[in-house]
Design an enzyme around this catalytic site. Structure first.
Site, PDB file in Angstrom:
ATOM      1  CG  PHE A 124      11.243  54.686  71.879  1.00 57.07           C
ATOM      2  CD1 PHE A 124       9.837  54.940  71.436  1.00 57.07           C
ATOM      3  CD2 PHE A 124      12.235  53.842  71.272  1.00 57.07           C
ATOM      4  CE1 PHE A 124       9.776  54.588  70.131  1.00 57.07           C
ATOM      5  CE2 PHE A 124      12.165  53.445  69.936  1.00 57.07           C
ATOM      6  CZ  PHE A 124      10.607  54.065  69.319  1.00 57.07           C
ATOM      7  CG  ASP A 140      16.025  48.745  74.879  1.00 61.71           C
ATOM      8  OD1 ASP A 140      17.096  48.920  74.268  1.00 61.71           O
ATOM      9  OD2 ASP A 140      14.678  49.347  74.426  1.00 61.71           O
ATOM     10  CE  LYS A 159      17.639  53.387  67.353  1.00 62.85           C
ATOM     11  NZ  LYS A 159      16.733  53.423  68.373  1.00 62.85           N
TER      12      LYS A 159
HETATM   13  C1  PLP Z   1      15.325  52.524  68.554  1.00 61.21           C
HETATM   14  C2  PLP Z   1      15.087  51.886  69.780  1.00 61.21           C
HETATM   15  C3  PLP Z   1      14.150  50.623  69.728  1.00 61.21           C
HETATM   16  C4  PLP Z   1      13.588  50.183  68.551  1.00 61.21           C
HETATM   17  O1  PLP Z   1      14.768  49.847  67.645  1.00 61.21           O
HETATM   18  P1  PLP Z   1      13.886  49.829  66.011  1.00 61.21           P
HETATM   19  O2  PLP Z   1      15.275  49.256  65.497  1.00 61.21           O
HETATM   20  O3  PLP Z   1      13.750  51.097  65.315  1.00 61.21           O
HETATM   21  O4  PLP Z   1      12.944  48.852  66.001  1.00 61.21           O
HETATM   22  C5  PLP Z   1      14.339  50.245  70.944  1.00 61.21           C
HETATM   23  N1  PLP Z   1      14.656  50.546  72.274  1.00 61.21           N
HETATM   24  C6  PLP Z   1      15.498  51.729  72.335  1.00 61.21           C
HETATM   25  C7  PLP Z   1      15.812  52.165  73.513  1.00 61.21           C
HETATM   26  C8  PLP Z   1      15.694  52.223  71.013  1.00 61.21           C
HETATM   27  O5  PLP Z   1      16.494  53.694  71.020  1.00 61.21           O
END
Ligand code: PLP
Length: 409
Positions: free
Chosen positions: A146, A234, A263
């Site tokens: 994700f 990520d 985040k």
């Molecule tokens: C939440 C998340 C995203 C996307 O972040 P947004 O601020 O919702 O666009 C990307 N990668 C990971 C691992 C995430 O948990």
């Protein structure tokens, strides 16, 4: 507590559903205010937050230091665009680069934008530094990933909900099974000269807090180094204290070429994301080639710098590690009593509910009745990511509620 009229929840919930796109399926609770690990709904009921905005609220609701810098900044300067430099920019980017042990920061707003940034930088680096043939750059990603919701990113998701109906998709991505180094090596070797990056989550959060086998991140690092490929980690959900270390990659003493952050970087106040890397990587961008109106704005930089300052103390990482022991031990006692398995790293857990007890959603609805807020992911898994500021007693109480619910009482 003031007057309790449960009608307010029902009425506000219905109105919220009526005039919005139904791209979420929220629990039937309407929050009015919050502090630390507790949220209070519009009918005055208190709920323990075991989700923390998917790790965006690692420092809890209304952290006094974060609120103070945000208030001060609000009164002074909030936006300039990147056409002009403001006085918070240098100190935030310096502090974040320092936390990451890297040369440069490219600030954006949402996580998806940071991932998009990493993809663009990797491709540009591939063409300009590695010498990849024009238009041939490949990026290797993992199954179950994700990385956000843009059309490019959902194109390399294997979740049908995320992907179906949104094509055609951006080419240039190759998916291999998560945690499988042999498959990753084979994918690189299929065309090493065109492979510019491996993009993975060090722990897959949305996937259900999936922790790869020991040695995986180290192996990714070695393969990337050997084949002149960038390792983009990520860490949007896994990073910034959640796992008991600053970065999830720290657990294997691995340093990626690009940290992708988001985040918790915004302290639960404003969206702040970033790509952090050395000059030989981020230095490939020149004026006009990438940007964002709000990226690195004064309010974001003020809050982000304070987040970095909180993390630099090491207090939150330590606390997540300590509370993580409690989390782990309590969950271990539930195995065979309503849960069939679980994974934790620091103050973060994926809990697999016994299908005979109910769906993840049903469990979360029963938790809500007991004043605990959590969120299911992928059917029968519940993700627990309490604010790191939660007290041990509150965490224990929240887990008591989970134990009772999964035991069917
Ligand atoms: C939440 C998340 C995203 C996307 O972040 P947004 O601020 O919702 O666009 C990307 N990668 C990971 C691992 C995430 O948990």
């Amino acid at each position: 507590m003031t007057i309790v009229s449960e009608q307010r929840t029902g009425e506000m919930f219905r109105r919220a559903e009526e005039h919005t796109a139904h791209n979420y399926h929220p629990l039937p609770v309407v929050i009015d205010h919050a502090e630390g690990a507790w949220m209070t709904d519009v009918d005055g009921r208190r709920h323990l937050d075991l989700l923390a905005g998917y790790s965006a609220l690692n420092f809890g609701h209304g952290h006094p230091d974060l609120l103070r810098v945000a208030h001060e900044q609000l009164d002074r300067l909030t936006l300039t665009s990147r056409a002009f430099v403001h006085d918070r920019f240098a100190s935030f980017t310096e502090a974040l680069a320092d936390l990451c042990g890297k040369d440069m920061v490219l600030p954006m707003n949402t996580g998806a934008e940071a991932v998009e940034t990493a993809i663009k930088v990797a491709r540009k680096w591939g063409y300009e530094v590695k010498g990849v043939r024009d238009g041939a750059a490949r990026i290797i990603v993992a199954s179950g990933n994700f990385h956000g919701r843009t059309t490019t990113i959902v194109g390399f998701s294997d979740d049908p909900d995320a992907r179906d109906g949104f094509g055609p998709f951006t080419p240039g991505f190759v998916t291999v099974p998560y945690g499988d180094l042999a498959a990753l090596e084979a994918a690189i070797l299929a065309d090493p000269a065109s492979t510019v990056a491996v993009l993975v989550e060090p722990i897959q959060g949305e996937g259900g807090v999936i922790i790869p086998p020991a040695g995986y991140l180290r192996g990714v690092r070695e393969l990337c180094t050997r084949h002149d490929v960038l390792f983009a980690a990520d860490e949007i959900q896994a990073g910034l204290g959640r796992t008991g270390r600053t970065f999830a990659c720290d657990h294997e003493d691995v340093v990626p070429d690009m940290y992708v952050l988001g985040k918790a970087l915004g302290g639960g106040i404003v969206p702040v994301s970033a790509v952090v890397a050395d000059r030989d990587v981020l230095g490939v961008l020149r004026p006009g080639q990438h940007g964002s109106t709000f990226g690195g704005n004064p309010l974001a930089c003020a809050v982000g710098e304070e987040v970095v300052r909180l993390l630099a103390t090491g207090v939150y990482q330590q606390r997540a590690a300590e509370l993580g022991v409690l989390l782990h031990d309590r969950l271990a006692a539930m195995v065979g009593h309503g849960i069939v398995g679980f994974r934790t790293r620091g103050l973060w857990a994926g809990v697999d509910i016994d299908p005979n007890v109910g769906t993840g959603r049903a469990i979360c609805e029963r938790l809500l009745e007991r004043g605990v807020l959590a969120k299911d992911t992928h059917g029968s898994t519940i993700r627990l990511a309490p604010p790191i500021v939660i007290s041990a007693d509150d965490l224990a109480w929240g887990l008591d509620q989970l134990a009772a619910v999964v035991a069917g009482s």
